[in-house]
Write an enzyme that holds these catalytic residues in place. Structure first.
Site, PDB file in Angstrom:
ATOM      1  N   GLU A 173       7.206  -6.234   1.384  1.00  0.00           N
ATOM      2  CA  GLU A 173       6.565  -5.544   2.500  1.00  0.00           C
ATOM      3  C   GLU A 173       6.898  -4.058   2.432  1.00  0.00           C
ATOM      4  O   GLU A 173       7.995  -3.647   2.853  1.00  0.00           O
ATOM      5  CB  GLU A 173       7.068  -6.101   3.829  1.00  0.00           C
ATOM      6  N   SER A 218       0.381  -4.950   7.557  1.00  0.00           N
ATOM      7  CA  SER A 218      -0.987  -4.752   8.067  1.00  0.00           C
ATOM      8  C   SER A 218      -2.020  -5.670   7.414  1.00  0.00           C
ATOM      9  O   SER A 218      -3.152  -5.263   7.148  1.00  0.00           O
ATOM     10  CB  SER A 218      -1.405  -3.281   7.929  1.00  0.00           C
TER      11      SER A 218
HETATM   12  P1  PGA Z   1       2.225  -6.304  10.423  1.00  0.00           P
HETATM   13  O1  PGA Z   1       3.724  -6.809  10.245  1.00  0.00           O
HETATM   14  O2  PGA Z   1       1.325  -7.357   9.831  1.00  0.00           O
HETATM   15  O3  PGA Z   1       2.033  -6.149  11.896  1.00  0.00           O
HETATM   16  O4  PGA Z   1       2.114  -5.010   9.679  1.00  0.00           O
HETATM   17  C1  PGA Z   1       4.147  -7.466   9.077  1.00  0.00           C
HETATM   18  C2  PGA Z   1       5.605  -7.778   9.142  1.00  0.00           C
HETATM   19  O5  PGA Z   1       6.365  -7.005   9.735  1.00  0.00           O
HETATM   20  O6  PGA Z   1       6.072  -8.811   8.630  1.00  0.00           O
END
Ligand code: PGA
Length: 261
Positions: A173, A218
């Site tokens: 991530e 996201s």
């Molecule tokens: P998000 O978060 O999809 O809202 O960007 C992903 C995550 O923090 O695991």
């Protein structure tokens, strides 16, 4: 390979909202093609599990985990939850090292390693989150950051009884993509996943090939299919878009299609 689609609810959905979610969550999927994981807040875990068990014919089987844990099994640690308690409460997985734990709560690589070892000790599958900050990416330090974060995990693993590379999941991530609406392109994700796999081979040897590597940051119904079709992307970890049952069901369905190709 079976795709893995994980919902990280963060600090959203209390027990009532969790029950409502599972009344409406009806993905049309082949459960052999996709694994669906949920990480509700600790206080919503029992309600979530109960809601799924109580709803006949709700579709694919789902698995539950906690968003964080303490590395000790028990003790005077007010406000903390151990892997053993999580397991007793019905969790089979645990998120470890999420970027919000690392960057909002100051968790170190060493602490992340201890938590991974604790999860394995208690029989939970750790979902280890790694990823670089924007300045690190711009400075060309992507590989170095991933190697450092995954190295700390690998070091902790032999200390945990029954540790086995197949028993964990990695979520890549990029910090700059989390909750920002900025997503890595499928090409960026493929490049980063190739590095993760490479670093994993160095860290854990042959077992690295069977570790699912998810992309997070996201992810939503519009980009999930393209991301999950990128080479090396075995699934997604979804924050914001996992809170709505219809949008999360769409992502799960996209995973099924990607698995079929
Ligand atoms: P998000 O978060 O999809 O809202 O960007 C992903 C995550 O923090 O695991």
């Amino acid at each position: 390979m079976t795709k893995v689609v994980a919902a990280n609810w963060k600090m959203h959905h209390g027990p009532k909202a969790a029950r409502q979610f599972f009344q409406r969550f009806r993905p049309e999927v082949d459960s052999r093609a996709v694994r669906i994981l949920f990480f509700p807040p600790d206080l919503s875990l029992a309600a979530s599990i109960g809601a799924v068990e109580g709803s006949a014919g709700s579709g694919a089987p789902v698995e539950f985990g906690v968003q964080n844990l303490h590395w000790e099994a028990s003790g005077a640690f007010t406000g903390e939850t151990s892997a053993e308690i999580a397991r007793d409460a019905g969790a089979t997985l645990a998120l470890v090292g999420h970027s919000e734990r690392r960057h909002v709560f100051g968790e170190t690589d060493e602490e992340t390693g201890r938590k991974v070892a604790a999860a394995v000790r208690a029989g939970l599958v750790p979902v280890v989150c790694v990823g670089e900050r924007l300045e690190e990416r711009r400075a060309g330090r992507l590989r170095e950051v991933l190697a450092r974060q995954l190295g700390a995990v690998a070091e902790a693993l032999p200390a945990a009884s029954g540790a086995d590379a197949a028993g964990f999941i990695v979520a890549y991530e990029p910090v700059w993509a989390i909750g920002t609406g900025e997503t890595a392109t499928p090409g960026d994700a493929a490049d980063a996943h190739a590095i993760v796999r490479d670093v994993l081979r160095d860290a854990v040897g042959d077992g690295a090939e069977t570790v699912p590597v998810l992309y997070g940051g996201s992810v939503g119904p519009r980009n999930a299919a393209a991301l999950m079709s990128a080479p090396g992307v075995d699934g997604v970890l979804v924050g914001g878009a996992s809170l709505d049952p219809a949008s999360f069901a769409e992502i799960v369905e996209a995973a099924c299609q990607a698995a079929a190709h």
